[in-house]
Write a protein that holds these residues in place. Structure first.
Motif, PDB file in Angstrom:
ATOM      1  N   ALA A  56       5.030  21.074  -9.243  1.00  0.00           N
ATOM      2  CA  ALA A  56       3.616  20.919  -8.869  1.00  0.00           C
ATOM      3  C   ALA A  56       2.920  19.881  -9.741  1.00  0.00           C
ATOM      4  CB  ALA A  56       2.904  22.264  -8.975  1.00  0.00           C
ATOM      5  N   GLY A  57       3.202  19.893 -11.041  1.00  0.00           N
ATOM      6  CA  GLY A  57       2.607  18.910 -11.931  1.00  0.00           C
ATOM      7  C   GLY A  57       3.065  17.495 -11.612  1.00  0.00           C
ATOM      8  N   SER A  58       4.364  17.332 -11.316  1.00  0.00           N
ATOM      9  CA  SER A  58       4.877  16.005 -10.959  1.00  0.00           C
ATOM     10  C   SER A  58       4.255  15.503  -9.665  1.00  0.00           C
ATOM     11  CB  SER A  58       6.404  16.057 -10.824  1.00  0.00           C
ATOM     12  OG  SER A  58       7.012  16.449 -12.031  1.00  0.00           O
ATOM     13  N   ALA A  59       4.122  16.409  -8.689  1.00  0.00           N
ATOM     14  CA  ALA A  59       3.499  16.017  -7.422  1.00  0.00           C
ATOM     15  C   ALA A  59       2.040  15.615  -7.622  1.00  0.00           C
ATOM     16  CB  ALA A  59       3.597  17.167  -6.420  1.00  0.00           C
ATOM     17  N   ALA A  60       1.331  16.329  -8.504  1.00  0.00           N
ATOM     18  CA  ALA A  60      -0.070  15.986  -8.775  1.00  0.00           C
ATOM     19  C   ALA A  60      -0.179  14.621  -9.438  1.00  0.00           C
ATOM     20  CB  ALA A  60      -0.711  17.061  -9.643  1.00  0.00           C
ATOM     21  N   ARG A  61       0.751  14.307 -10.381  1.00  0.00           N
ATOM     22  CA  ARG A  61       0.716  12.993 -11.029  1.00  0.00           C
ATOM     23  C   ARG A  61       1.017  11.880 -10.039  1.00  0.00           C
ATOM     24  NH1 ARG A  61       3.298  15.858 -15.279  1.00  0.00           N
ATOM     25  NH2 ARG A  61       5.343  15.135 -14.548  1.00  0.00           N
ATOM     26  N   VAL A  62       1.964  12.110  -9.136  1.00  0.00           N
ATOM     27  CA  VAL A  62       2.280  11.104  -8.117  1.00  0.00           C
ATOM     28  C   VAL A  62       1.078  10.875  -7.210  1.00  0.00           C
ATOM     29  CG1 VAL A  62       3.716  10.625  -6.103  1.00  0.00           C
ATOM     30  CG2 VAL A  62       4.761  11.538  -8.169  1.00  0.00           C
ATOM     31  N   GLN A  63       0.401  11.963  -6.850  1.00  0.00           N
ATOM     32  CA  GLN A  63      -0.783  11.834  -6.003  1.00  0.00           C
ATOM     33  C   GLN A  63      -1.889  11.046  -6.706  1.00  0.00           C
ATOM     34  OE1 GLN A  63      -2.343  15.568  -4.663  1.00  0.00           O
ATOM     35  NE2 GLN A  63      -3.668  14.646  -3.122  1.00  0.00           N
ATOM     36  N   ASP A  64      -2.073  11.287  -7.989  1.00  0.00           N
ATOM     37  CA  ASP A  64      -3.085  10.541  -8.744  1.00  0.00           C
ATOM     38  C   ASP A  64      -2.735   9.050  -8.805  1.00  0.00           C
ATOM     39  OD1 ASP A  64      -4.488  12.858  -9.194  1.00  0.00           O
ATOM     40  OD2 ASP A  64      -3.613  13.218 -11.186  1.00  0.00           O
ATOM     41  N   MET A  65      -1.453   8.742  -9.017  1.00  0.00           N
ATOM     42  CA  MET A  65      -1.050   7.340  -9.066  1.00  0.00           C
ATOM     43  C   MET A  65      -1.214   6.658  -7.719  1.00  0.00           C
ATOM     44  SD  MET A  65       2.253   7.266 -11.657  1.00  0.00           S
ATOM     45  CE  MET A  65       3.121   8.643 -10.898  1.00  0.00           C
ATOM     46  N   LEU A  66      -0.896   7.386  -6.647  1.00  0.00           N
ATOM     47  CA  LEU A  66      -1.096   6.821  -5.311  1.00  0.00           C
ATOM     48  C   LEU A  66      -2.571   6.577  -5.024  1.00  0.00           C
ATOM     49  CD1 LEU A  66       1.478   8.905  -3.211  1.00  0.00           C
ATOM     50  CD2 LEU A  66       1.651   6.507  -3.872  1.00  0.00           C
ATOM     51  N   THR A  67      -3.428   7.497  -5.471  1.00  0.00           N
ATOM     52  CA  THR A  67      -4.871   7.317  -5.293  1.00  0.00           C
ATOM     53  C   THR A  67      -5.364   6.083  -6.036  1.00  0.00           C
ATOM     54  OG1 THR A  67      -5.156   9.717  -5.058  1.00  0.00           O
ATOM     55  CG2 THR A  67      -7.112   8.408  -5.575  1.00  0.00           C
ATOM     56  N   THR A  68      -4.881   5.896  -7.263  1.00  0.00           N
ATOM     57  CA  THR A  68      -5.258   4.707  -8.035  1.00  0.00           C
ATOM     58  C   THR A  68      -4.763   3.437  -7.367  1.00  0.00           C
ATOM     59  OG1 THR A  68      -5.153   6.011 -10.081  1.00  0.00           O
ATOM     60  CG2 THR A  68      -5.113   3.619 -10.301  1.00  0.00           C
ATOM     61  N   MET A  69      -3.537   3.478  -6.846  1.00  0.00           N
ATOM     62  CA  MET A  69      -2.971   2.307  -6.183  1.00  0.00           C
ATOM     63  C   MET A  69      -3.751   1.951  -4.923  1.00  0.00           C
ATOM     64  SD  MET A  69       0.895   1.804  -4.710  1.00  0.00           S
ATOM     65  CE  MET A  69       0.571   3.009  -3.401  1.00  0.00           C
ATOM     66  N   LEU A  70      -4.101   2.968  -4.116  1.00  0.00           N
ATOM     67  CA  LEU A  70      -4.859   2.713  -2.896  1.00  0.00           C
ATOM     68  C   LEU A  70      -6.253   2.175  -3.209  1.00  0.00           C
ATOM     69  CD1 LEU A  70      -3.844   5.869  -0.805  1.00  0.00           C
ATOM     70  CD2 LEU A  70      -3.091   3.501  -0.468  1.00  0.00           C
ATOM     71  N   ALA A  71      -6.883   2.686  -4.273  1.00  0.00           N
ATOM     72  CA  ALA A  71      -8.203   2.188  -4.664  1.00  0.00           C
ATOM     73  C   ALA A  71      -8.117   0.719  -5.083  1.00  0.00           C
ATOM     74  CB  ALA A  71      -8.766   3.038  -5.793  1.00  0.00           C
ATOM     75  N   TYR A  72      -7.046   0.353  -5.800  1.00  0.00           N
ATOM     76  CA  TYR A  72      -6.870  -1.045  -6.202  1.00  0.00           C
ATOM     77  C   TYR A  72      -6.665  -1.942  -4.986  1.00  0.00           C
ATOM     78  CZ  TYR A  72      -4.541  -5.219  -8.009  1.00  0.00           C
ATOM     79  OH  TYR A  72      -4.186  -6.509  -8.277  1.00  0.00           O
ATOM     80  N   ILE A  73      -5.849  -1.490  -4.033  1.00  0.00           N
ATOM     81  CA  ILE A  73      -5.602  -2.288  -2.823  1.00  0.00           C
ATOM     82  C   ILE A  73      -6.893  -2.482  -2.031  1.00  0.00           C
ATOM     83  CG2 ILE A  73      -4.382  -2.325  -0.618  1.00  0.00           C
ATOM     84  CD1 ILE A  73      -2.079  -0.866  -1.983  1.00  0.00           C
ATOM     85  N   ASP A  74      -7.699  -1.422  -1.904  1.00  0.00           N
ATOM     86  CA  ASP A  74      -8.978  -1.540  -1.185  1.00  0.00           C
ATOM     87  C   ASP A  74      -9.907  -2.538  -1.880  1.00  0.00           C
ATOM     88  OD1 ASP A  74      -8.120   0.286   0.683  1.00  0.00           O
ATOM     89  OD2 ASP A  74      -9.046   2.018  -0.327  1.00  0.00           O
ATOM     90  N   ASP A  75      -9.924  -2.523  -3.221  1.00  0.00           N
ATOM     91  CA  ASP A  75     -10.783  -3.459  -3.954  1.00  0.00           C
ATOM     92  C   ASP A  75     -10.320  -4.895  -3.769  1.00  0.00           C
ATOM     93  OD1 ASP A  75     -12.313  -1.358  -4.847  1.00  0.00           O
ATOM     94  OD2 ASP A  75     -11.281  -1.185  -6.798  1.00  0.00           O
ATOM     95  N   VAL A  76      -8.997  -5.099  -3.716  1.00  0.00           N
ATOM     96  CA  VAL A  76      -8.479  -6.454  -3.506  1.00  0.00           C
ATOM     97  C   VAL A  76      -8.807  -6.943  -2.097  1.00  0.00           C
ATOM     98  CG1 VAL A  76      -6.376  -7.845  -3.348  1.00  0.00           C
ATOM     99  CG2 VAL A  76      -6.653  -6.229  -5.222  1.00  0.00           C
ATOM    100  N   LYS A  78     -13.486  -7.315  -4.215  1.00  0.00           N
ATOM    101  CA  LYS A  78     -14.109  -6.886  -5.467  1.00  0.00           C
ATOM    102  C   LYS A  78     -13.261  -7.239  -6.679  1.00  0.00           C
ATOM    103  CE  LYS A  78     -16.487  -2.939  -3.338  1.00  0.00           C
ATOM    104  NZ  LYS A  78     -16.649  -1.465  -3.355  1.00  0.00           N
ATOM    105  N   VAL A  79     -11.948  -7.264  -6.491  1.00  0.00           N
ATOM    106  CA  VAL A  79     -11.009  -7.553  -7.590  1.00  0.00           C
ATOM    107  C   VAL A  79     -10.109  -8.697  -7.158  1.00  0.00           C
ATOM    108  CG1 VAL A  79      -9.176  -6.627  -9.061  1.00  0.00           C
ATOM    109  CG2 VAL A  79     -11.069  -5.151  -8.362  1.00  0.00           C
ATOM    110  N   ALA A  80      -9.844  -9.613  -8.082  1.00  0.00           N
ATOM    111  CA  ALA A  80      -8.947 -10.729  -7.783  1.00  0.00           C
ATOM    112  C   ALA A  80      -7.510 -10.233  -7.659  1.00  0.00           C
ATOM    113  CB  ALA A  80      -9.046 -11.795  -8.879  1.00  0.00           C
ATOM    114  N   ALA A  81      -6.800 -10.776  -6.703  1.00  0.00           N
ATOM    115  CA  ALA A  81      -5.414 -10.360  -6.478  1.00  0.00           C
ATOM    116  C   ALA A  81      -4.516 -10.834  -7.617  1.00  0.00           C
ATOM    117  CB  ALA A  81      -4.923 -10.912  -5.152  1.00  0.00           C
ATOM    118  N   ASP A  82      -3.581  -9.960  -7.999  1.00  0.00           N
ATOM    119  CA  ASP A  82      -2.610 -10.273  -9.051  1.00  0.00           C
ATOM    120  C   ASP A  82      -1.229 -10.317  -8.405  1.00  0.00           C
ATOM    121  OD1 ASP A  82      -0.889 -10.402 -11.204  1.00  0.00           O
ATOM    122  OD2 ASP A  82      -2.155  -9.150 -12.475  1.00  0.00           O
TER     123      ASP A  82
END
Length: 273
Positions: free
Chosen positions: A189-209, A213-217
């Motif tokens: 459960a903890g590993s799944a929660a960490r993966v979900q948090d990382m996916l949320t961060t990744m999706l937020a970065y993609i939306d900003d690009v 709002k954020v320059a592409a890297d």
């Protein structure tokens, strides 16, 4: 701090073993030393194991149990044949005159060995960890000295070591500084929660690009493309069936383990009757 020589990759089990050796040191001993084991690559040295070596040290001389070090290395080779002597460690903040003498011994056991220092007494306010490689300096034919040059240190770990590191991290915020092992289901459960948090961060970065709002890297884009390519192409139904099958296997193994423990406990009580 360092640009010269290979990078030194250190595993958490090595640091834990050094701390344990320091806590178990003989009464009156100011520091402990030991042998570093690992593998040597083209541009890096990976430290995967170590063991302490008994020694006596005074202001005038130092004596190291060389026979003990050789026997311990022979035993380690039986368990891990790929691990070789790559240097030695010492607790403390500074490099002493005796360190030069000990380094000369390890220079006969390994080619260009590294020297690792670990400030277990927190003299600098933190557990400073440094790695060095030696180089001779002086005039040819005259007195020759040794200069220790610092190396770059990187901390790496296997997946199995990550569990222990995460457990130690959780004890930092607890008043008792203790934390018990969690169950397998809690770890999943903890590993799944960490993966979900990382996916949320990744999706937020993609939306900003995408929104500008954020320059592409480009480097981040390549990492994301590699991540997407590693995901196997499988339907949701097949994935659910595979997951349910693995869960059933896990539950069956757990049930058989509990049944075996119950039978052993019952047998012990019957023997005592």
């Amino acid at each position: 701090m360092s640009v010269y020589g290979p990078a030194v990759k250190i595993h958490p089990v090595v640091l834990a073993s050094i701390c344990d050796s320091y806590e178990r040191r003989n009464e009156g001993a100011s520091r402990v030393i030991g042998t570093l084991l690992g593998t040597i690559e083209k541009h890096s040295i990976e430290v995967t194991n170590c063991f302490s070596v008994p020694h006596n040290e005074s202001e005038d001389e130092v004596a190291v149990d060389m026979e003990f070090a050789k026997n311990m290395y022979e035993l380690h080779k039986r368990v891990s044949p790929t691990e070789v002597i790559i240097g030695w460690y010492a607790t403390g903040f500074d490099i002493t005159e005796h360190s030069v003498l000990i380094h000369e011994y390890y220079s006969r056991e390994a080619t260009n060995p590294i020297h690792l220092t670990m400030d277990t007494a927190l003299q600098s306010g933190k557990m400073s960890i440094r790695a060095y490689v030696s180089a001779q300096m002086g005039v040819p034919g005259k007195t020759v000295g040794v200069m220790f040059t610092p190396l770059t240190i990187k901390y790496v770990y296997y997946d199995t070591e990550r569990i222990g590191v995460d457990l130690l991290q959780r004890t930092r915020v607890l008043p008792s500084r203790t934390k018990g092992l969690t169950s397998d289901l809690s770890q999943v459960a903890g590993s799944a929660a960490r993966v979900q948090d990382m996916l949320t961060t990744m999706l937020a970065y993609i939306d900003d690009v995408v929104s500008g709002k954020v320059a592409a890297d480009n480097s981040v884009g390549r990492f994301l493309m590699d991540l997407v390519n590693k995901v196997p192409t499988i339907s949701a139904e097949d994935f659910e069936n595979m997951l349910n099958s693995n869960i059933n296997d896990l539950l069956m193994v757990t049930y058989l383990s509990n049944l075996t423990q119950a039978q052993i406990a019952l047998n012990e009580k019957l023997v005592l009757l």
